[in-house]
Design an enzyme around this catalytic site. Structure first.
Site, PDB file in Angstrom:
ATOM      1  N   LYS A 170       6.534   6.706-106.622  1.00 27.94           N
ATOM      2  CA  LYS A 170       7.449   5.577-106.767  1.00 27.94           C
ATOM      3  C   LYS A 170       6.824   4.514-107.658  1.00 27.94           C
ATOM      4  O   LYS A 170       5.621   4.284-107.611  1.00 27.94           O
ATOM      5  CB  LYS A 170       7.769   4.984-105.388  1.00 27.94           C
TER       6      LYS A 170
ATOM      7  N   ARG B 228       6.745  13.926-101.924  1.00 29.27           N
ATOM      8  CA  ARG B 228       8.198  13.797-101.767  1.00 29.27           C
ATOM      9  C   ARG B 228       8.894  14.898-102.556  1.00 29.27           C
ATOM     10  O   ARG B 228       8.368  15.377-103.574  1.00 29.27           O
ATOM     11  CB  ARG B 228       8.668  12.426-102.261  1.00 29.27           C
TER      12      ARG B 228
ATOM     13  N   ARG C 100       7.047  16.369 -95.044  1.00 30.96           N
ATOM     14  CA  ARG C 100       6.134  15.248 -95.348  1.00 30.96           C
ATOM     15  C   ARG C 100       5.716  14.549 -94.059  1.00 30.96           C
ATOM     16  O   ARG C 100       4.532  14.223 -93.870  1.00 30.96           O
ATOM     17  CB  ARG C 100       6.843  14.286 -96.297  1.00 30.96           C
TER      18      ARG C 100
ATOM     19  N   HIS D  39       1.513   5.757-100.247  1.00 29.55           N
ATOM     20  CA  HIS D  39       2.103   4.523 -99.734  1.00 29.55           C
ATOM     21  C   HIS D  39       1.362   3.320-100.306  1.00 29.55           C
ATOM     22  O   HIS D  39       0.126   3.290-100.311  1.00 29.55           O
ATOM     23  CB  HIS D  39       2.020   4.474 -98.209  1.00 29.55           C
TER      24      HIS D  39
ATOM     25  N   TYR E  90       3.422   6.957 -88.679  1.00 31.42           N
ATOM     26  CA  TYR E  90       2.980   8.310 -88.379  1.00 31.42           C
ATOM     27  C   TYR E  90       1.900   8.361 -87.307  1.00 31.42           C
ATOM     28  O   TYR E  90       1.408   9.441 -86.973  1.00 31.42           O
ATOM     29  CB  TYR E  90       2.456   8.987 -89.653  1.00 31.42           C
TER      30      TYR E  90
ATOM     31  N   HIS F 250      11.969  16.049 -96.289  1.00 29.36           N
ATOM     32  CA  HIS F 250      11.091  14.937 -95.906  1.00 29.36           C
ATOM     33  C   HIS F 250      10.423  15.191 -94.557  1.00 29.36           C
ATOM     34  O   HIS F 250       9.368  14.608 -94.268  1.00 29.36           O
ATOM     35  CB  HIS F 250      11.901  13.643 -95.853  1.00 29.36           C
TER      36      HIS F 250
END
Length: 368
Positions: free
Chosen positions: A216, A192, A290, A313, A322, A287
């Site tokens: 994150k 990111r 990504r 993730h 995706y 993004h």
């Protein structure tokens, strides 16, 4: 209950939350409960600063609605805005009908379904926090359903477009070399942009070709990078070393022209510049690189679980978006995998399929 609110209030918060009726990222003065909630997100949940700012802005807007400053066209706003403590009391006394009226206001302001869903998610988290703290006994969000959102596939560049973009900056000076390294790293690693700008020199192992990324929720992971991204970084570091007089490079990897840390907004501006030069879609964001990283990996045979790990993730369901493939790729997979895909189409004679004389006739078995 009021004593609990007073204990949570910082001494400096003496101005009402409703001083700012916009959603600009200006510094806001939060009510005591909102400040307590945001501190919880930062210190206990380890949310990113960007996420905390978004939650704070959503709760400021909700507080403005409860205070009568917005969303009540038939009633003039109060001459004296309610105090922060009064706004918190209204939040504690909030009922489902009030939340529905707030959602109606958002719809009337033409917010997208995704933005409305995000604001609703903020309120859900806030009221769950209040429930856990014993400040309320009934959650007013428990009967509120999240609006159904449109399923949109992420925007993605094809390989040729990516190559065109990555070739645009060049490396004739330190800023061009930095920008090329930024784009190469974003596409090569799939990290990111918020993770990119927080990279420190100590996070890089160019010998092994990996980055240590703080994702994150403060979850660290290792992200591999390719040889072209490594070469772009090395070229950028050559310029930095020349500027520093040969001193060891420390601190953040990517610096602005004044030597300070680069911001996510600056990365977006740089990308916009190179998109215009390359003649690519101006709607592309950092993004998008990504998205392209993940899609190209899947198109070339990577398994979903590996892509999940590379993207950082927590849930594989997030990665499944995706799995959209181009029509050509799907046809290629079908043709190579299905046992009947390569069989020639049987021509019709007189509206009936022609029987292949080299094969024995097929008679279906009788039921019984």
């Amino acid at each position: 209950m009021n004593d609990q609110i007073q204990q949570a209030a910082p001494a400096a918060n003496t101005q009402p939350e409703v001083h700012d009726q916009t959603e600009e990222h200006n510094e806001k003065v939060f009510t005591p409960l909102v400040r307590q909630f945001l501190d919880y997100l930062k210190l206990e949940r380890h949310f990113s600063d960007y996420t905390i700012r978004s939650y704070g802005a959503d709760l400021v807007q909700f507080g403005q609605f409860l205070a009568g400053m917005i969303g009540h066209p038939n009633d003039p706003p109060p001459a004296v805005p309610p105090s922060p403590e009064e706004i918190d009391r209204r939040k504690l006394a909030c009922e489902p009908l009030t939340v529905r009226e707030f959602l109606t206001y958002l719809y009337g302001q033409n917010y997208s379904k995704s933005t409305t869903a995000r604001k609703l998610a903020t309120l859900r988290s806030f009221y769950k926090f209040l429930m856990r703290r014993g400040l309320i006994s009934v959650n007013p969000l428990s009967t509120i359903r999240t609006p159904k959102q449109e399923k949109r596939l992420p925007k993605c560049l094809d390989v040729e477009q990516v190559q065109k973009l990555l070739d645009t900056p060049g490396d004739g000076d330190i800023l061009s070399a930095r920008d090329k390294a930024i784009l190469e790293v974003l596409y090569s690693s799939g990290i990111r942009v918020s993770e990119l700008v927080e990279l420190d020199m100590s996070d890089l192992d160019l010998q092994e070709g990996v980055l240590r990324v703080r994702g994150k929720g403060r979850r660290d992971r290792l992200a591999p990078i390719g040889s072209q991204a490594i070469r772009a970084l090395q070229k950028y570091f050559e310029y930095r070393a020349a500027q520093s007089g040969g001193q060891p490079l420390t601190g953040r990897v990517f610096l602005n022209k004044h030597g300070g840390p680069l911001s996510t907004r600056s990365v977006r501006r740089k990308l916009d510049k190179y998109l215009a030069i390359a003649g690519l879609d101006p709607g592309i964001s950092p993004h998008t690189l990504r998205h392209s990283f993940a899609t190209h990996l899947l198109n070339n045979g990577a398994d979903l679980r590996s892509v999940q790990e590379l993207l950082g993730h927590q849930s594989i369901s997030t990665t499944q978006i995706y799995t959209h493939l181009t029509t050509a790729r799907m046809k290629e997979v079908y043709d190579s995998a299905h046992p009947r895909a390569a069989s020639p189409t049987v021509p019709l004679q007189g509206g009936q399929p022609q029987q292949d004389q080299s094969q024995p006739k097929y008679y279906p078995a009788k039921a019984g």
